[in-house]
Design a protein around this motif. Sequence first.
Motif, mmCIF file in Angstrom:
data_model
loop_
_atom_site.group_PDB
_atom_site.id
_atom_site.type_symbol
_atom_site.label_atom_id
_atom_site.label_comp_id
_atom_site.label_asym_id
_atom_site.label_seq_id
_atom_site.Cartn_x
_atom_site.Cartn_y
_atom_site.Cartn_z
ATOM 1 N N ASP A 162 55.905 58.879 -4.130
ATOM 2 C CA ASP A 162 56.099 57.271 -4.222
ATOM 3 C C ASP A 162 57.209 56.635 -2.847
ATOM 4 O OD1 ASP A 162 54.497 56.813 -6.143
ATOM 5 O OD2 ASP A 162 56.516 56.506 -7.493
ATOM 6 N N SER A 163 58.274 57.441 -3.199
ATOM 7 C CA SER A 163 58.878 56.898 -1.176
ATOM 8 C C SER A 163 58.274 57.343 -0.127
ATOM 9 C CB SER A 163 60.501 58.019 -1.509
ATOM 10 O OG SER A 163 59.438 59.606 -1.826
ATOM 11 N N GLN A 164 57.544 57.971 -0.106
ATOM 12 C CA GLN A 164 56.829 57.815 1.400
ATOM 13 C C GLN A 164 55.503 56.855 1.112
ATOM 14 O OE1 GLN A 164 53.739 62.168 1.323
ATOM 15 N NE2 GLN A 164 55.940 62.768 2.112
ATOM 16 N N GLU A 165 55.172 56.428 0.133
ATOM 17 C CA GLU A 165 54.305 55.288 0.645
ATOM 18 C C GLU A 165 55.464 54.347 0.546
ATOM 19 O OE1 GLU A 165 52.014 54.542 -3.446
ATOM 20 O OE2 GLU A 165 50.576 56.501 -3.761
ATOM 21 N N LEU A 166 56.658 53.831 -0.615
ATOM 22 C CA LEU A 166 57.637 52.829 0.088
ATOM 23 C C LEU A 166 58.067 52.013 1.474
ATOM 24 C CD1 LEU A 166 59.404 50.348 -0.838
ATOM 25 C CD2 LEU A 166 61.157 52.500 -1.893
ATOM 26 N N GLU A 167 58.476 54.015 2.415
ATOM 27 C CA GLU A 167 58.737 53.964 3.569
ATOM 28 C C GLU A 167 58.050 53.757 4.395
ATOM 29 O OE1 GLU A 167 61.627 55.124 5.996
ATOM 30 O OE2 GLU A 167 61.992 54.755 3.905
ATOM 31 N N ALA A 168 56.136 53.603 3.855
ATOM 32 C CA ALA A 168 55.092 53.770 5.073
ATOM 33 C C ALA A 168 55.237 51.928 5.015
ATOM 34 C CB ALA A 168 53.858 53.790 4.328
ATOM 35 N N LEU A 169 55.486 51.142 3.842
ATOM 36 C CA LEU A 169 55.733 49.695 3.358
ATOM 37 C C LEU A 169 56.403 48.802 3.842
ATOM 38 C CD1 LEU A 169 54.979 49.723 -0.144
ATOM 39 C CD2 LEU A 169 53.251 49.130 2.115
ATOM 40 N N ARG A 170 57.595 49.848 4.213
ATOM 41 C CA ARG A 170 59.167 49.184 5.074
ATOM 42 C C ARG A 170 58.782 49.022 6.455
ATOM 43 N NH1 ARG A 170 64.482 51.997 4.046
ATOM 44 N NH2 ARG A 170 64.777 50.336 5.039
ATOM 45 N N GLU A 171 57.858 50.339 7.243
ATOM 46 C CA GLU A 171 57.520 50.609 8.453
ATOM 47 C C GLU A 171 56.627 49.430 8.591
ATOM 48 O OE1 GLU A 171 58.852 52.453 10.652
ATOM 49 O OE2 GLU A 171 60.056 53.989 9.474
ATOM 50 N N LYS A 172 55.702 48.776 7.900
ATOM 51 C CA LYS A 172 54.546 48.625 8.232
ATOM 52 C C LYS A 172 55.472 47.071 8.497
ATOM 53 C CE LYS A 172 50.946 49.896 6.555
ATOM 54 N NZ LYS A 172 49.243 49.977 5.973
ATOM 55 N N GLU A 173 56.686 46.593 7.909
ATOM 56 C CA GLU A 173 57.020 45.180 6.984
ATOM 57 C C GLU A 173 57.976 45.267 9.198
ATOM 58 O OE1 GLU A 173 60.412 42.302 3.795
ATOM 59 O OE2 GLU A 173 59.151 44.557 3.614
ATOM 60 N N HIS A 174 58.913 46.015 9.494
ATOM 61 C CA HIS A 174 59.513 46.219 10.295
ATOM 62 C C HIS A 174 58.874 45.646 11.970
ATOM 63 C CE1 HIS A 174 63.457 46.643 7.854
ATOM 64 N NE2 HIS A 174 62.809 47.675 8.147
ATOM 65 N N ALA A 175 57.828 46.363 11.907
ATOM 66 C CA ALA A 175 56.882 46.291 12.514
ATOM 67 C C ALA A 175 55.968 45.075 12.593
ATOM 68 C CB ALA A 175 55.582 47.134 12.605
ATOM 69 N N ALA A 176 55.889 44.600 11.545
ATOM 70 C CA ALA A 176 55.533 42.660 11.851
ATOM 71 C C ALA A 176 56.231 41.559 12.356
ATOM 72 C CB ALA A 176 55.184 42.678 10.467
#
Length: 1260
Positions: free
Chosen positions: A244-258
């Motif tokens: 779950d933490s890995q999925e959350l980290e991936a979502l955060r990375e996408k948000e920052h990139a956007a």
Amino acid sequence: MNCELLATCSALGYLEGEIYHKEVDCLESVKDLIRYLRHEDDTRDVRQQLGAGQIVQNDLLPIIIQHRQDKPLFDACIRLMVNLTQPAMLCFGKVPDDPVFRHHFLEVTSHLQAYKEAFASERVFGILSEILYNLLQLDWEQRQEEDTLLIERILLLVRNVLHVPADPCEEKKVDDDANVHDRLLWAIHMSGFDDLVKFLASAQSEQQWSMHVLEIISLMFRDQTPEALVSAGHARSAEEKQRDSQELEALREKEHAAKRSRTFQRGTRHSRFGGSFVVQGLKSIGDKDVIYHRKVNNFKNYTHDTGKAVRRVPKRNRQAQECKDKRRSALNVRLFLREFCVDFLENCYNRLMYLVKESLIREQTQQHDETYYLWALSFFMAFNRGNGFRADLVSETMSIRAFHFIERNITNYYEMILTDRKEATSWSRRMHLALKAYQELLLTVNEMDNSKDESIRQSSSVIKSNIFYLMEYREIFLTLLRKYDETSQPQSYLKDLVESTHLFLRMLEHFCKGRKNLMVQKKKLKRKRSRGERKSLAPDTSPEALEETWRIVEEELKASGFQLSEALTESIVPFDATSETPLEEQRTEAMVRVQDALLARLGPEALGLLRAAREVWPEGDVFGSADVEPEEELELLQQILKANLPRSSPPEPVIEDEDDGVELEEEELESVQVSESEFNFLDFIKRFATPSIVRPYLLLLNSYSRNTPHTNHCIARILHRLAVNLKMDALLYQLSVFNLFNKILSDPAAAAYKELVTFAKYVLNRFFAVAAKNNKAYIELLFWKNVGAAREMTEGYTKDGEGKKPTWTEEEEEELRKLFEEHRHSGVPDIVETLLPLLSNSNRTRRQVVTQLVHMGLVDNAKELKKQKVGTQIVLWTEEQEQELEMLFEEYKDSDDVLGNILKKLTAKRSRARVVDKMLSMGLVSERRELYKKRSRSAQGKRSGKGMTEEEFLEGLTQGLPDNPVDRDDDEEEGEDESDESEEDEEEEEEEEQEREKSQNRGRRSQSLHSPVERRADVGSMVYALQQEGLSGPMLWLQNCLNRTAEDREDDGVSQAVPLVPLTEANEEAMENKSFRKLLRKLGIRPPANEQETFWRIPAKINASQLRSAAAALSPREEEPKGDEEQDSSRCPTVESQEEQQQQQQQEEEEVSSEQRTHALRALLLARKRKQHTSEQIAPVSDITPVEDTDNTTERSQEKTSTKRSRSRVLDDDEDNEEDSTPAVKMDPSGDADSDREDISAPVKRRRKMVLIDEEEDED
């Protein structure tokens, strides 16, 4: 509502508050409603009207709750509700395509959903549970037919209610919230109905409801996943938290990139000033450059397709729709279902799955019921893996039979997808279920490998060895990947297929690492030439060709003495009883068949046809008179060969049916050839290196952001195997693949896909290295490449003309034609070898010359120019050669290697088998064993036996021989095998294939050496000893097995290894007996080759006649020939008679040779051993010819030799003799049962019988 229906519904009764008042005609009204439903139309109008009137909610359910004591009324209401809750799919047959019928379909479905909500009540299921419990309490003697029907209807009612689909528009529930299905399950649990279901699944007396129970269970768990139920009520594990933490980290990375991209897109100038720009080098619709009217920082997203309408994808090309997602039920429901799974696995699973499997195999179920079995297998085995794995809970489905059942269903579903295109989606869903079950079996086997119990790990090893051995289980994933179709199979199916393939390859790789060499089964489709192709080659009917044909046929018939084998005589039928042609008119056709057999140089078949036709049409002596002589038959055959017979032209086939006929003919002529080969894991991986298999992986990789990390790992692993291990990275040099790699590398969350990023960089670096050397590499990106194109791209392209067949110029063709015409009639043994050194181009090979001769039409077939085998040039024995052979035998008969010395000194070189047969026919030796190379190197005096007493000779004889006669025979046969093998010479076209077969056969030669035909002389004593031990029953069983196998091989014409399966306790004990096993080896039956085999097997190399002779040797012989009785009576009484016999032998020493003396003393030794076994009975089988018989045999054989020399030359057949001389049994792959070659499976025993017959004739 229809007035009649309205009146009938009103006559049921009425509900007042919570109390239902039934009318007097309530029961008759219910029966009327049942009758109305039976006569409804295609729109299901009665069903719709009753649903709109809410008859189930307002009348039927209150009746069964409050008036359950009225049994006839209760039964009728249950019967009516079973009909009303029938699934809409069954009512309409399928989802209608017509809009009007689709509306009716949706109406019926909405009424069913209303019924389901009404049934979600504890009171309703409480009544059903109580009635069902009372019925199950009755014993089968007390239970009436009405009770059995009521039990079935209650189960069907519950099944129908559970089957009603959820309404997604009405039930907009989130996870962990209870929907209608959850409330229905909770009502089932609170009423105790689930306990009754478990009782029905486990009770032995209620096994008839097994299929209904499995359907109910599968519908109960319809929205659940095994993982969700296992984790119900437990805290999250560390692995789940990390995921779950890995999925959350991936979502955060996408948000920052956007956010960063939006920041960069914001221009430095304010938005009040726009601007127009000319894009140089990018043409618009005309010849001018594109004018861009937006901000420059957004130009990278510019495309010509902006503003265009999206092209509509045709329906046949759309991707298959995914099934609805699983939802998480309320916690209390999940806890109840989890406890149900635990109890079901411990008490019910194995028994219920066994009963369902038996019903499926016996076809006692309805269509597609196997899908419930496949679902239950995958669901409960997955739950067992997650909930503390126990192998004993799922032992029923953890077997090779389960693998075979699923593999067969997968194959069937795939075939139905291709044939039933309209229902392809339904068949693909069933195929997905079967694949999930297969995947779960593999996961369970993998889990068994990690078990702490040694027996479980051993069972896992046995299962894996069987899976990896059979070709069907190894090839299934290759086939499914190659045939993947995204239009009929959803992406979830591809995901499970990729993960299953990854698991299978990992298990197979681990299994191969622990073994030096793994033998696997290999099947090859062998196609025989069709009859039409044979008939298309018309035989040459020129006078010269007819004379040559007649010469060959005449020599063949004379050599056989005009005798035909029994099999050939029985198989020939001169007429067709089913034909509409009259019998008299078929006489001409029979004459034509005789002529065709003669033209094909099949002399025995032509003679058999002639004799059979003579029996059918005796009038007129058209086929010869009844008492015709062989010479007259020969003249008649010659006349038929040269006659101009009227032939009926076959009718031309209709054009439409031509393809079907060819396909049918090919199917009849195809046969599967099964063999074994050594498995190489790297070679198996090479079969994945094709675009048709790589494409599905890349298709799944396109959705890498939605895939689980394990799915992405499975894709990266197989691509790594191809690109790194096999060095086939050029297979991925494709523009769409590079576009995907670019998408992965530019993904803001690329840190979450480290494995994919690393692999993409590796492939791109390799490509740019290739592009630096190959200037066409960028063009190659446009195309998918196979292995050959990929190798050319990386290693260099072949030049024009390389790899092609060398061409022949006109001068070379003319030169070849002249040389061929010059040497055509020169009589050279091999004309091709003569032409090769005479050609101007010395680089020509034999194959090229033969191909060109056929192409130029100088020869009809390449078979005419085959190399002649060694020894086939010399067929006839002249008198001088016979004298030379006799002189050489007299010279070397006392040497250690008689046959070897003779072969070295013969002037006309012949094969070993031919020389041995000639010496037998001349009477120089009485059996083949006399020509074996002697092992003892003792002095000449002791070898001959002169100057020794009987005790000294016997002592030396026993010391010089092995203790075990079986081992001695094996050693001698090995020597003969090696000597015979050295004489074989292969044809050029079959050299490679036969060399491979030789290498495989050498590894198994120790199993095939025990040929029954070589051991008939020693079997008798072993049979007698086993009968004394009380093993007569197993002996009779073994004899029946041999006879049945012989009959099967005669009928089918195909030989396969047949296991000996002992079904009785006596036979099992016999198979453990050492003496019985010794007899099996003596008969040629081989033991289990490895851990993959359990039973002893009758090898495929033993033909039917040899099996019958082995079976005959097992039968006890009560009556012995008279000569044997006299011999035994002279052996058994006292030692004095044996000394008198020895004195007689010493007096005849001058007449009897030293070899015969050795033979007689060996017989005396065997007689003494036999006397120690028993003194009451005479041995049932006499293995040794008496001394007097030996002398008589020698004298008669010498007389026959003198008469044979005055006869005409003897025509020998190389191939037959070579096959007969080898002790290992060789099967004819064509399985031709019509061969008239003489069966010499037991030459020694046959000669002894001939001696006895000759003696009786002399006495007469």
